[in-house]
Design a protein around this motif. Structure first.
Motif, PDB file in Angstrom:
ATOM      1  N   LEU A 255       8.694   5.348   4.053  1.00 48.85           N
ATOM      2  CA  LEU A 255       9.400   4.941   5.277  1.00 48.85           C
ATOM      3  C   LEU A 255       9.065   3.492   5.556  1.00 48.85           C
ATOM      4  N   GLU A 256      10.078   2.652   5.700  1.00 49.01           N
ATOM      5  CA  GLU A 256       9.856   1.223   5.906  1.00 49.01           C
ATOM      6  C   GLU A 256      10.883   0.735   6.913  1.00 49.01           C
ATOM      7  N   ARG A 257      10.399   0.095   7.971  1.00 46.28           N
ATOM      8  CA  ARG A 257      11.333  -0.313   9.031  1.00 46.28           C
ATOM      9  C   ARG A 257      12.262  -1.444   8.584  1.00 46.28           C
ATOM     10  N   ALA A 258      11.837  -2.226   7.583  1.00 43.52           N
ATOM     11  CA  ALA A 258      12.695  -3.305   7.059  1.00 43.52           C
ATOM     12  C   ALA A 258      13.038  -2.952   5.609  1.00 43.52           C
TER      13      ALA A 258
ATOM     14  N   THR B 260      12.190   3.152  11.095  1.00 42.77           N
ATOM     15  CA  THR B 260      10.972   2.835  11.855  1.00 42.77           C
ATOM     16  C   THR B 260      10.285   4.122  12.299  1.00 42.77           C
ATOM     17  N   VAL B 261       8.996   4.221  12.012  1.00 38.25           N
ATOM     18  CA  VAL B 261       8.216   5.364  12.508  1.00 38.25           C
ATOM     19  C   VAL B 261       7.913   5.114  13.986  1.00 38.25           C
ATOM     20  N   GLN B 262       8.380   6.018  14.837  1.00 39.76           N
ATOM     21  CA  GLN B 262       8.156   5.863  16.289  1.00 39.76           C
ATOM     22  C   GLN B 262       6.797   6.409  16.700  1.00 39.76           C
TER      23      GLN B 262
ATOM     24  N   ALA C 181       1.705 -12.816  -0.011  1.00 36.43           N
ATOM     25  CA  ALA C 181       0.353 -13.124  -0.507  1.00 36.43           C
ATOM     26  C   ALA C 181       0.385 -14.134  -1.653  1.00 36.43           C
ATOM     27  N   ALA C 182      -0.752 -14.779  -1.860  1.00 33.56           N
ATOM     28  CA  ALA C 182      -0.859 -15.716  -2.980  1.00 33.56           C
ATOM     29  C   ALA C 182      -1.058 -14.972  -4.300  1.00 33.56           C
ATOM     30  N   GLY C 183      -1.522 -13.735  -4.230  1.00 28.28           N
ATOM     31  CA  GLY C 183      -1.662 -12.932  -5.446  1.00 28.28           C
ATOM     32  C   GLY C 183      -2.919 -13.220  -6.248  1.00 28.28           C
ATOM     33  N   ILE C 184      -3.920 -13.821  -5.600  1.00 21.12           N
ATOM     34  CA  ILE C 184      -5.172 -14.091  -6.317  1.00 21.12           C
ATOM     35  C   ILE C 184      -5.945 -12.780  -6.458  1.00 21.12           C
ATOM     36  N   LEU C 185      -6.354 -12.461  -7.679  1.00 28.29           N
ATOM     37  CA  LEU C 185      -7.213 -11.296  -7.907  1.00 28.29           C
ATOM     38  C   LEU C 185      -8.633 -11.850  -7.965  1.00 28.29           C
TER      39      LEU C 185
ATOM     40  N   HIS D 104      -6.671  -4.113   4.554  1.00 29.84           N
ATOM     41  CA  HIS D 104      -7.238  -4.768   3.365  1.00 29.84           C
ATOM     42  C   HIS D 104      -7.403  -6.271   3.505  1.00 29.84           C
ATOM     43  N   HIS D 105      -7.043  -6.815   4.643  1.00 27.76           N
ATOM     44  CA  HIS D 105      -7.308  -8.224   4.958  1.00 27.76           C
ATOM     45  C   HIS D 105      -6.914  -9.157   3.813  1.00 27.76           C
ATOM     46  N   ARG D 106      -7.854  -9.924   3.264  1.00 27.31           N
ATOM     47  CA  ARG D 106      -7.522 -10.967   2.279  1.00 27.31           C
ATOM     48  C   ARG D 106      -7.329 -10.428   0.860  1.00 27.31           C
ATOM     49  N   ASN D 107      -7.613  -9.142   0.638  1.00 29.82           N
ATOM     50  CA  ASN D 107      -7.686  -8.664  -0.740  1.00 29.82           C
ATOM     51  C   ASN D 107      -6.836  -7.430  -1.025  1.00 29.82           C
ATOM     52  N   GLY D 108      -5.723  -7.314  -0.303  1.00 31.61           N
ATOM     53  CA  GLY D 108      -4.875  -6.131  -0.471  1.00 31.61           C
ATOM     54  C   GLY D 108      -4.137  -6.073  -1.795  1.00 31.61           C
ATOM     55  N   ILE D 109      -3.791  -7.228  -2.356  1.00 32.40           N
ATOM     56  CA  ILE D 109      -3.121  -7.201  -3.656  1.00 32.40           C
ATOM     57  C   ILE D 109      -4.154  -6.788  -4.717  1.00 32.40           C
ATOM     58  N   LEU D 110      -5.319  -7.419  -4.665  1.00 34.15           N
ATOM     59  CA  LEU D 110      -6.405  -7.052  -5.581  1.00 34.15           C
ATOM     60  C   LEU D 110      -6.653  -5.542  -5.556  1.00 34.15           C
ATOM     61  N   LEU D 111      -6.704  -4.971  -4.350  1.00 33.93           N
ATOM     62  CA  LEU D 111      -7.170  -3.586  -4.191  1.00 33.93           C
ATOM     63  C   LEU D 111      -6.037  -2.549  -4.178  1.00 33.93           C
TER      64      LEU D 111
ATOM     65  N   GLU E 269       6.710  -7.760   4.412  1.00 40.06           N
ATOM     66  CA  GLU E 269       5.659  -8.447   5.183  1.00 40.06           C
ATOM     67  C   GLU E 269       4.562  -9.021   4.269  1.00 40.06           C
ATOM     68  N   ALA E 270       3.307  -8.692   4.565  1.00 36.24           N
ATOM     69  CA  ALA E 270       2.194  -9.381   3.882  1.00 36.24           C
ATOM     70  C   ALA E 270       2.266  -9.299   2.361  1.00 36.24           C
ATOM     71  N   SER E 271       2.710  -8.156   1.850  1.00 39.82           N
ATOM     72  CA  SER E 271       2.565  -7.940   0.403  1.00 39.82           C
ATOM     73  C   SER E 271       3.401  -8.891  -0.442  1.00 39.82           C
ATOM     74  N   SER E 272       4.522  -9.386   0.091  1.00 37.79           N
ATOM     75  CA  SER E 272       5.281 -10.395  -0.663  1.00 37.79           C
ATOM     76  C   SER E 272       4.841 -11.810  -0.326  1.00 37.79           C
TER      77      SER E 272
ATOM     78  N   MET F 242       0.833  -1.199   0.000  1.00 39.17           N
ATOM     79  CA  MET F 242       0.000   0.000   0.000  1.00 39.17           C
ATOM     80  C   MET F 242       0.869   1.251   0.000  1.00 39.17           C
ATOM     81  N   GLY F 243       1.996   1.188   0.759  1.00 41.67           N
ATOM     82  CA  GLY F 243       2.897   2.340   0.811  1.00 41.67           C
ATOM     83  C   GLY F 243       3.542   2.602  -0.542  1.00 41.67           C
TER      84      GLY F 243
HETATM   85  C1  LIG Z   1      -0.779 -15.723   3.445  1.00 42.02           C
HETATM   86  C2  LIG Z   1      -1.455 -14.538   2.798  1.00 42.02           C
HETATM   87  C3  LIG Z   1      -2.087 -14.689   1.566  1.00 42.02           C
HETATM   88  C4  LIG Z   1      -2.701 -13.616   0.955  1.00 42.02           C
HETATM   89  N1  LIG Z   1      -3.241 -13.779  -0.280  1.00 42.02           N
HETATM   90  C5  LIG Z   1      -3.792 -12.722  -0.922  1.00 42.02           C
HETATM   91  C6  LIG Z   1      -4.297 -12.875  -2.234  1.00 42.02           C
HETATM   92  O1  LIG Z   1      -4.246 -13.960  -2.804  1.00 42.02           O
HETATM   93  N2  LIG Z   1      -4.853 -11.784  -2.847  1.00 42.02           N
HETATM   94  C7  LIG Z   1      -4.901 -10.558  -2.249  1.00 42.02           C
HETATM   95  O2  LIG Z   1      -5.415  -9.610  -2.843  1.00 42.02           O
HETATM   96  N3  LIG Z   1      -4.414 -10.383  -0.984  1.00 42.02           N
HETATM   97  C8  LIG Z   1      -3.859 -11.430  -0.321  1.00 42.02           C
HETATM   98  N4  LIG Z   1      -3.370 -11.283   0.948  1.00 42.02           N
HETATM   99  C9  LIG Z   1      -3.569  -9.998   1.621  1.00 42.02           C
HETATM  100  C10 LIG Z   1      -2.519  -8.973   1.233  1.00 42.02           C
HETATM  101  O3  LIG Z   1      -1.241  -9.576   1.292  1.00 42.02           O
HETATM  102  C11 LIG Z   1      -2.589  -7.790   2.200  1.00 42.02           C
HETATM  103  O4  LIG Z   1      -3.904  -7.291   2.310  1.00 42.02           O
HETATM  104  C12 LIG Z   1      -1.692  -6.652   1.707  1.00 42.02           C
HETATM  105  O5  LIG Z   1      -0.442  -7.140   1.273  1.00 42.02           O
HETATM  106  C13 LIG Z   1      -1.492  -5.634   2.815  1.00 42.02           C
HETATM  107  O6  LIG Z   1      -0.582  -4.667   2.351  1.00 42.02           O
HETATM  108  P1  LIG Z   1      -0.035  -3.556   3.345  1.00 42.02           P
HETATM  109  O7  LIG Z   1       0.893  -2.705   2.577  1.00 42.02           O
HETATM  110  O8  LIG Z   1      -1.179  -2.942   4.069  1.00 42.02           O
HETATM  111  O9  LIG Z   1       0.756  -4.418   4.474  1.00 42.02           O
HETATM  112  P2  LIG Z   1       2.229  -5.022   4.474  1.00 42.02           P
HETATM  113  O10 LIG Z   1       2.603  -5.588   3.155  1.00 42.02           O
HETATM  114  O11 LIG Z   1       2.334  -5.896   5.669  1.00 42.02           O
HETATM  115  O12 LIG Z   1       3.155  -3.749   4.654  1.00 42.02           O
HETATM  116  C14 LIG Z   1       3.189  -2.988   5.839  1.00 42.02           C
HETATM  117  C15 LIG Z   1       4.617  -2.523   5.993  1.00 42.02           C
HETATM  118  O13 LIG Z   1       4.692  -1.575   7.050  1.00 42.02           O
HETATM  119  C16 LIG Z   1       5.930  -1.749   7.689  1.00 42.02           C
HETATM  120  N5  LIG Z   1       5.838  -1.134   9.007  1.00 42.02           N
HETATM  121  C17 LIG Z   1       5.014  -1.516  10.025  1.00 42.02           C
HETATM  122  N6  LIG Z   1       5.175  -0.700  11.071  1.00 42.02           N
HETATM  123  C18 LIG Z   1       6.111   0.230  10.721  1.00 42.02           C
HETATM  124  C19 LIG Z   1       6.682   1.347  11.383  1.00 42.02           C
HETATM  125  N7  LIG Z   1       6.328   1.701  12.629  1.00 42.02           N
HETATM  126  N8  LIG Z   1       7.637   2.083  10.723  1.00 42.02           N
HETATM  127  C20 LIG Z   1       8.006   1.739   9.453  1.00 42.02           C
HETATM  128  N9  LIG Z   1       7.473   0.699   8.791  1.00 42.02           N
HETATM  129  C21 LIG Z   1       6.535  -0.053   9.406  1.00 42.02           C
HETATM  130  C22 LIG Z   1       6.136  -3.249   7.704  1.00 42.02           C
HETATM  131  O14 LIG Z   1       7.507  -3.583   7.860  1.00 42.02           O
HETATM  132  C23 LIG Z   1       5.559  -3.676   6.363  1.00 42.02           C
HETATM  133  O15 LIG Z   1       6.546  -3.823   5.360  1.00 42.02           O
HETATM  134  C24 LIG Z   1      -2.725 -12.344   1.601  1.00 42.02           C
HETATM  135  C25 LIG Z   1      -2.081 -12.186   2.817  1.00 42.02           C
HETATM  136  C26 LIG Z   1      -1.452 -13.261   3.415  1.00 42.02           C
HETATM  137  C27 LIG Z   1      -0.730 -13.060   4.730  1.00 42.02           C
END
Ligand SMILES: Cc1cc2nc3c(=O)[nH]c(=O)nc-3n(C[C@H](O)[C@H](O)[C@H](O)COP(=O)(O)OP(=O)(O)OC[C@H]3O[C@@H](n4cnc5c(N)ncnc54)[C@H](O)[C@@H]3O)c2cc1C
Length: 340
Positions: A19-22, A165-167, A32-36, A319-326, A27-30, A1-2
């Motif tokens: 800004l990304e702490r790692a 890291t955002v404090q 995911a299964a990537g299903i749209l 975005h729960h289960r659909n963050g890649i889609l959205l 995390e979640a975005s890599s 999302m960022g």
């Molecule tokens: C197993 C699994 C399968 C999935 N399959 C699908 C799918 O098939 N299709 C689909 O559409 N979605 C799927 N999803 C959901 C999707 O992955 C997420 O909804 C989406 O990736 C969330 O994106 P995000 O950027 O909000 O979170 P993230 O990708 O988790 O990114 C958040 C980032 O914020 C960073 N961060 C956190 N706190 C701080 C801080 N204080 N300072 C700096 N950085 C910070 C973290 O390090 C992280 O990199 C799946 C998720 C999982 C876990």
């Protein structure tokens, strides 16, 4: 999302710092299964249909734009989804879903066993029926993150600070004015909260916002040689996602496990049990990897996107289960909100 929000904002002339702490995509975005899965994920929620469909249908253009901006193919494929039934109650569920989807004007066909096998010959012999969503698609999330990172690196308007890291948020006179980092502060006209499952842990985030909590999902990666499965297959509690090159992702659990990023014996057992029940030939595939991560979930609520109750703070989380889609739709909505 960022990353997606940064690209959308920079595309409209804003200067952005990610800004990304790692590292972006850690995390979640890599994971995911990537299903749209715009249709297979609806489960009768008419209120989400228009936005899910718009998100899925916008992917072709975005995948192409990312390829042009980065040279990286994000693996966008309209592979279709087959939801299979093994007995009469499951078939009746699929028939109800088919009727509901048709009522929404969506393309989905209820197939008998022979028709289902024509779409996907690898499905189990005891499949009695299937619901086919021919327009649901997939991307390869690690490739997506790589493409976004290359596009970001080439953008003169975006800076990435990995390991930052955002404090907390800086809140001045009822307005968000930027963030405090480990080292120093960063002031900004607009701050976008895109911290996934950690979004509610950032001090300064308004307490009136619904909490974002982690829902753990585990994935098992198989390698099929030669590749056989063509279509994404959903069974009871499991899905199988063939990438087309022999990799087959099997998922996933839905667990309340806090932030324990573990792959468990029970998780792998349940996933493989479900995957092999749908596609028995996967029993001969090589076990190539496992991982888990956290879906950002807001109980009883959809994703949090756009302006927040705190002026200067914008949201792209939950975005729960659909963050890649959205992702692209969210990024555009964030850019609209930030730039008016
Ligand atoms: C197993 C699994 C399968 C999935 N399959 C699908 C799918 O098939 N299709 C689909 O559409 N979605 C799927 N999803 C959901 C999707 O992955 C997420 O909804 C989406 O990736 C969330 O994106 P995000 O950027 O909000 O979170 P993230 O990708 O988790 O990114 C958040 C980032 O914020 C960073 N961060 C956190 N706190 C701080 C801080 N204080 N300072 C700096 N950085 C910070 C973290 O390090 C992280 O990199 C799946 C998720 C999982 C876990």
């Amino acid at each position: 999302m960022g990353c997606a929000s940064a690209l959308a904002l920079a595309g409209r002339g804003a200067d952005v710092v990610v800004l990304e702490r790692a590292v972006p995509g850690a995390e979640a975005s890599s994971a995911a299964a990537g299903i749209l899965g715009a249709q297979v994920e609806l489960h009768g929620r008419a209120e989400d249909a228009a936005i899910f469909l718009r998100a899925r249908d916008g992917w072709k253009t975005w995948a192409q734009a990312l390829r042009e901006a980065s040279g990286v193919d994000v693996g966008h494929k309209v592979s279709g989804v087959l939801r299979v039934a093994k007995d009469e109650p499951e078939r009746a569920d699929l028939a109800r879903e088919a009727a509901w989807q048709a009522g929404q004007g969506l393309r989905a066909s209820l197939l008998d066993a022979a028709q289902a096998r024509e779409v996907e010959p690898a499905i189990a012999p005891d499949v009695v029926a299937a619901l086919h969503f021919p327009d649901d698609a997939q991307v390869d999330p690690p490739a997506l993150l790589r493409a976004m990172m290359v596009a970001i690196a080439r953008s003169p308007r975006i800076t990435v600070r990995a390991g930052a890291t955002v404090q907390r948020l800086i809140v001045e006179g009822d307005r968000c004015a930027g963030v405090v980092l480990d080292e120093g502060t960063l002031r900004a006209d607009a701050t976008v909260l895109a911290a996934g499952s950690w979004s509610s842990l950032v001090p300064g985030v308004p307490e009136s916002l619904p909490a974002v909590r982690p829902v753990r999902g585990q994935i098992v990666l198989l390698e099929e040689r030669p590749p056989r499965v063509r279509s994404i297959v959903f069974g009871a509690g499991t899905y199988v996602v063939p990438r087309g090159d022999g990799r087959v992702l099997c998922g996933s659990t839905m667990e309340q496990a806090g932030y324990r990023k573990e792959v468990t014996a029970a998780g792998v057992h349940a996933i493989l049990d479900g995957a092999l029940a749908c596609v028995p030939s996967l029993g001969a595939a090589q076990l190539a990897g496992t991982w888990s991560n956290f879906r950002p979930h807001v109980a009883g609520h959809g994703a949090l996107v756009g302006a927040s109750p705190l002026p200067g703070l914008f949201l792209a989380t939950g975005h729960h289960r659909n963050g890649i889609l959205l992702s692209k739709l969210t990024a555009d909505a964030v850019a609209d909100a930030v730039l008016g």
